[in-house]
Design a protein around this motif. Structure first.
Motif, PDB file in Angstrom:
ATOM      1  N   SER A  43     -13.922  24.989  15.661  1.00 36.72           N
ATOM      2  CA  SER A  43     -13.513  26.378  15.478  1.00 36.72           C
ATOM      3  C   SER A  43     -13.770  26.827  14.042  1.00 36.72           C
ATOM      4  N   ARG A  44     -14.516  27.896  13.898  1.00 39.68           N
ATOM      5  CA  ARG A  44     -14.791  28.413  12.558  1.00 39.68           C
ATOM      6  C   ARG A  44     -13.511  28.885  11.869  1.00 39.68           C
ATOM      7  N   GLN A  45     -12.657  29.576  12.582  1.00 40.95           N
ATOM      8  CA  GLN A  45     -11.444  30.109  11.976  1.00 40.95           C
ATOM      9  C   GLN A  45     -10.522  28.979  11.505  1.00 40.95           C
ATOM     10  N   THR A  46     -10.335  27.953  12.321  1.00 43.28           N
ATOM     11  CA  THR A  46      -9.510  26.812  11.917  1.00 43.28           C
ATOM     12  C   THR A  46     -10.133  26.091  10.730  1.00 43.28           C
ATOM     13  N   GLY A  47     -11.452  25.946  10.728  1.00 46.01           N
ATOM     14  CA  GLY A  47     -12.139  25.320   9.604  1.00 46.01           C
ATOM     15  C   GLY A  47     -11.925  26.083   8.314  1.00 46.01           C
ATOM     16  N   ILE A  48     -11.943  27.407   8.395  1.00 38.63           N
ATOM     17  CA  ILE A  48     -11.708  28.221   7.196  1.00 38.63           C
ATOM     18  C   ILE A  48     -10.292  28.010   6.675  1.00 38.63           C
ATOM     19  N   TYR A  49      -9.305  27.949   7.581  1.00 34.68           N
ATOM     20  CA  TYR A  49      -7.923  27.707   7.151  1.00 34.68           C
ATOM     21  C   TYR A  49      -7.777  26.347   6.471  1.00 34.68           C
ATOM     22  N   ILE A  50      -8.428  25.338   7.006  1.00 35.75           N
ATOM     23  CA  ILE A  50      -8.371  24.004   6.391  1.00 35.75           C
ATOM     24  C   ILE A  50      -9.029  24.040   5.019  1.00 35.75           C
ATOM     25  N   LEU A  51     -10.161  24.724   4.887  1.00 39.90           N
ATOM     26  CA  LEU A  51     -10.839  24.827   3.590  1.00 39.90           C
ATOM     27  C   LEU A  51     -10.002  25.602   2.574  1.00 39.90           C
ATOM     28  N   ILE A  52      -9.304  26.624   3.010  1.00 38.70           N
ATOM     29  CA  ILE A  52      -8.414  27.362   2.106  1.00 38.70           C
ATOM     30  C   ILE A  52      -7.288  26.456   1.627  1.00 38.70           C
ATOM     31  N   GLY A  53      -6.724  25.664   2.536  1.00 44.40           N
ATOM     32  CA  GLY A  53      -5.676  24.712   2.145  1.00 44.40           C
ATOM     33  C   GLY A  53      -6.176  23.689   1.146  1.00 44.40           C
ATOM     34  N   ALA A  54      -7.397  23.194   1.347  1.00 47.24           N
ATOM     35  CA  ALA A  54      -7.983  22.242   0.407  1.00 47.24           C
ATOM     36  C   ALA A  54      -8.200  22.899  -0.942  1.00 47.24           C
ATOM     37  N   SER A  55      -8.605  24.155  -0.942  1.00 45.19           N
ATOM     38  CA  SER A  55      -8.817  24.872  -2.204  1.00 45.19           C
ATOM     39  C   SER A  55      -7.508  25.062  -2.961  1.00 45.19           C
ATOM     40  N   VAL A  56      -6.428  25.290  -2.236  1.00 46.21           N
ATOM     41  CA  VAL A  56      -5.116  25.422  -2.880  1.00 46.21           C
ATOM     42  C   VAL A  56      -4.749  24.121  -3.592  1.00 46.21           C
ATOM     43  N   LEU A  57      -5.022  22.978  -2.944  1.00 41.98           N
ATOM     44  CA  LEU A  57      -4.757  21.685  -3.600  1.00 41.98           C
ATOM     45  C   LEU A  57      -5.552  21.566  -4.892  1.00 41.98           C
ATOM     46  N   LYS A  58      -6.804  21.996  -4.868  1.00 43.83           N
ATOM     47  CA  LYS A  58      -7.644  21.894  -6.065  1.00 43.83           C
ATOM     48  C   LYS A  58      -7.140  22.815  -7.171  1.00 43.83           C
ATOM     49  N   PHE A  59      -6.692  24.017  -6.811  1.00 45.12           N
ATOM     50  CA  PHE A  59      -6.159  24.923  -7.826  1.00 45.12           C
ATOM     51  C   PHE A  59      -4.874  24.379  -8.449  1.00 45.12           C
ATOM     52  N   VAL A  60      -4.038  23.732  -7.651  1.00 46.99           N
ATOM     53  CA  VAL A  60      -2.825  23.111  -8.197  1.00 46.99           C
ATOM     54  C   VAL A  60      -3.211  22.004  -9.171  1.00 46.99           C
ATOM     55  N   GLU A  61      -4.172  21.165  -8.793  1.00 45.49           N
ATOM     56  CA  GLU A  61      -4.625  20.087  -9.681  1.00 45.49           C
ATOM     57  C   GLU A  61      -5.215  20.664 -10.957  1.00 45.49           C
ATOM     58  N   LEU A  62      -6.016  21.709 -10.834  1.00 43.63           N
ATOM     59  CA  LEU A  62      -6.629  22.338 -12.003  1.00 43.63           C
ATOM     60  C   LEU A  62      -5.564  22.912 -12.934  1.00 43.63           C
ATOM     61  N   THR A  63      -4.538  23.529 -12.372  1.00 46.45           N
ATOM     62  CA  THR A  63      -3.460  24.082 -13.186  1.00 46.45           C
ATOM     63  C   THR A  63      -2.746  22.984 -13.961  1.00 46.45           C
ATOM     64  N   LEU A  64      -2.464  21.855 -13.294  1.00 45.82           N
ATOM     65  CA  LEU A  64      -1.817  20.741 -13.985  1.00 45.82           C
ATOM     66  C   LEU A  64      -2.710  20.197 -15.100  1.00 45.82           C
ATOM     67  N   ARG A  65      -4.013  20.119 -14.832  1.00 47.91           N
ATOM     68  CA  ARG A  65      -4.932  19.602 -15.842  1.00 47.91           C
ATOM     69  C   ARG A  65      -5.030  20.546 -17.033  1.00 47.91           C
ATOM     70  N   MET A  66      -5.077  21.844 -16.772  1.00 50.27           N
ATOM     71  CA  MET A  66      -5.191  22.821 -17.862  1.00 50.27           C
ATOM     72  C   MET A  66      -3.919  22.866 -18.716  1.00 50.27           C
ATOM     73  N   MET A  67      -2.775  22.598 -18.077  1.00 51.05           N
ATOM     74  CA  MET A  67      -1.506  22.569 -18.820  1.00 51.05           C
ATOM     75  C   MET A  67      -1.350  21.247 -19.569  1.00 51.05           C
ATOM     76  N   LYS A  68      -2.265  20.315 -19.343  1.00 54.88           N
ATOM     77  CA  LYS A  68      -2.268  18.998 -19.984  1.00 54.88           C
ATOM     78  C   LYS A  68      -0.978  18.234 -19.715  1.00 54.88           C
ATOM     79  N   LEU A  69      -0.560  18.248 -18.460  1.00 55.42           N
ATOM     80  CA  LEU A  69       0.619  17.481 -18.057  1.00 55.42           C
ATOM     81  C   LEU A  69       0.234  16.117 -17.567  1.00 55.42           C
TER      82      LEU A  69
END
Length: 69
Positions: A43-69
């Motif tokens: 399903s394309r729609q389900t795949g997009i939701y999974i990719l959005i969730g994965a992107s959220v994980l990456k943004f959280v990791e990036l935020t932690l890295r930029m804050m140098k925690l």
């Protein structure tokens, strides 16, 4: 003029949340792979939701890295 990090000396990541960031990166990679597989073969729609969730994980990791925690 000297740089804080030289190309000759490897960067040492010694942040307090290094292990958490590592697990967030693993979750992102797995989520991206699974999301692309679902998007391509199921399903394309389900795949997009999974990719959005994965992107959220990456943004959280990036935020932690930029804050140098």
């Amino acid at each position: 003029m000297s740089n804080r990090y030289s190309n000759l000396k490897p960067f040492r990541d010694e942040g307090r949340l290094r292990v958490l960031r590592m697990w967030l990166n693993i979750g992102f990679i797995l989520g991206a792979l699974i999301g692309m597989a679902v998007f391509t073969w199921m399903s394309r729609q389900t795949g997009i939701y999974i990719l959005i969730g994965a992107s959220v994980l990456k943004f959280v990791e990036l935020t932690l890295r930029m804050m140098k925690l």
